[in-house]
Motif scaffolding. Structure first.
Motif, PDB file in Angstrom:
ATOM      1  N   ASP A   1      49.464 -36.690  30.603  1.00  0.00           N
ATOM      2  CA  ASP A   1      50.390 -35.702  31.142  1.00  0.00           C
ATOM      3  C   ASP A   1      49.644 -34.445  31.586  1.00  0.00           C
ATOM      4  O   ASP A   1      48.411 -34.383  31.548  1.00  0.00           O
ATOM      5  CB  ASP A   1      51.500 -35.379  30.135  1.00  0.00           C
ATOM      6  N   ALA A   2      50.392 -33.451  32.006  1.00  0.00           N
ATOM      7  CA  ALA A   2      49.779 -32.231  32.545  1.00  0.00           C
ATOM      8  C   ALA A   2      49.006 -31.444  31.501  1.00  0.00           C
ATOM      9  O   ALA A   2      48.158 -30.606  31.842  1.00  0.00           O
ATOM     10  CB  ALA A   2      50.861 -31.340  33.168  1.00  0.00           C
ATOM     11  N   ASN A   3      49.282 -31.687  30.221  1.00  0.00           N
ATOM     12  CA  ASN A   3      48.571 -31.016  29.138  1.00  0.00           C
ATOM     13  C   ASN A   3      47.409 -31.855  28.605  1.00  0.00           C
ATOM     14  O   ASN A   3      46.882 -31.568  27.529  1.00  0.00           O
ATOM     15  CB  ASN A   3      49.531 -30.697  27.991  1.00  0.00           C
ATOM     16  N   LEU A   4      47.058 -32.919  29.341  1.00  0.00           N
ATOM     17  CA  LEU A   4      45.975 -33.829  28.963  1.00  0.00           C
ATOM     18  C   LEU A   4      46.258 -34.570  27.665  1.00  0.00           C
ATOM     19  O   LEU A   4      45.335 -34.986  26.957  1.00  0.00           O
ATOM     20  CB  LEU A   4      44.632 -33.077  28.861  1.00  0.00           C
ATOM     21  N   GLN A   5      47.542 -34.749  27.366  1.00  0.00           N
ATOM     22  CA  GLN A   5      47.956 -35.520  26.198  1.00  0.00           C
ATOM     23  C   GLN A   5      48.329 -36.939  26.644  1.00  0.00           C
ATOM     24  O   GLN A   5      48.745 -37.160  27.777  1.00  0.00           O
ATOM     25  CB  GLN A   5      49.146 -34.858  25.503  1.00  0.00           C
ATOM     26  N   PHE A   6      48.189 -37.909  25.716  1.00  0.00           N
ATOM     27  CA  PHE A   6      48.504 -39.281  26.100  1.00  0.00           C
ATOM     28  C   PHE A   6      50.006 -39.474  26.291  1.00  0.00           C
ATOM     29  O   PHE A   6      50.827 -38.838  25.627  1.00  0.00           O
ATOM     30  CB  PHE A   6      47.943 -40.277  25.083  1.00  0.00           C
ATOM     31  N   PHE A   7      50.341 -40.367  27.228  1.00  0.00           N
ATOM     32  CA  PHE A   7      51.734 -40.666  27.546  1.00  0.00           C
ATOM     33  C   PHE A   7      51.873 -42.181  27.655  1.00  0.00           C
ATOM     34  O   PHE A   7      51.374 -42.784  28.612  1.00  0.00           O
ATOM     35  CB  PHE A   7      52.132 -40.006  28.868  1.00  0.00           C
TER      36      PHE A   7
END
Length: 243
Positions: A68-74
């Protein structure tokens, strides 16, 4: 139940009919909420990875994970298969492509993975127009297994993350001066698969590892000890809480 509660989702079960009675072989899930969220809000980057299940039934959990835009996994899609091989990866990636449909056409898709069994060949045959990055963490691990010279770790990352050709060549010259064997080993790899400066500039993401997929595996955690159906329900529940 998934198809009723989340219309548009994809759930595919494959059985092995070679014996009598037929028995379970594979299952694939791509929840519509995950697909829509990925297409509308995530970077055009998909991490692919597989991990062993720890329960009495064995098997491999394959996962396609977005960022995602926060560099977290999705989480995008996941499956349970019997073994990790070219056939199982081709089956998984083929269903993933079908699930994404036309959404694959208007973006410069990028796959990030390590060099797992059958995965490289499956990506090349099914996504020939996409770019494929190799996880630099795994490349470094293989490098250090074959060549145990000290001081190469920092030089490798200097080359992998170099933003332009000039800085990349400077780092490569340092590696060659340190070890010709390491230089020759790296020279066998396609530069565009591990060196950031040579990657597709249309993909606005500087990730050169698949650590965000490893985060998904850690997130699944002890659920990997559960039987397949219980495991799948646990993942679905966690995704509901996540998104």
């Amino acid at each position: 139940m998934v198809l009723k509660t989340n219309p548009g989702s994809v759930a595919i079960v494959q059985s092995d009919a070679s014996g009598q009675p037929p028995h379970f072989k594979r299952i694939f899930f791509c929840l519509e909420a995950c697909r829509r969220g990925f297409v509308q809000a995530c970077r055009p980057v998909i991490g692919l990875d597989g991990c062993h299940l720890k329960g009495p039934h064995g098997g491999i959990l394959l996962a396609a994970i977005g960022m995602d835009a926060n560099l977290q996994f999705f989480p995008l899609a996941y499956a349970i298969v019997e073994v990790e091989c070219n056939n199982s990866w081709a089956w998984f990636i083929g269903l993933l492509i079908d699930a994404l449909g036309r959404d694959l056409e208007d973006k410069p898709w990028c796959i990030i993975s390590d060099r797992q069994k059958g995965l490289v060949q499956a990506v090349q045959s099914l996504l020939p127009n996409g770019s494929h990055r190799m996880c630099c963490d795994h490349i470094l691990q293989n490098l250090q297994t074959r060549h145990r010279q000290t001081g190469l770790r920092d030089l490798f990352w200097e080359a992998a993350k170099a933003p332009n050709v000039y800085e990349f060549q400077l780092a490569i010259r340092k590696i060659k001066a340190e070890s010709v064997d390491v230089f020759n080993w790296l020279d066998q790899l396609e530069v565009k698969t591990w060196a950031f400066h040579a990657m597709d500039p249309r993909v606005k993401c500087d990730h050169v590892t698949s650590n965000f997929v490893e985060s998904f595996n850690a997130w699944v955690g002890k659920d990997r000890f559960k039987p397949p159906i219980t495991l799948l329900e646990s993942i679905r529940s966690k995704i509901m809480n996540l998104i």
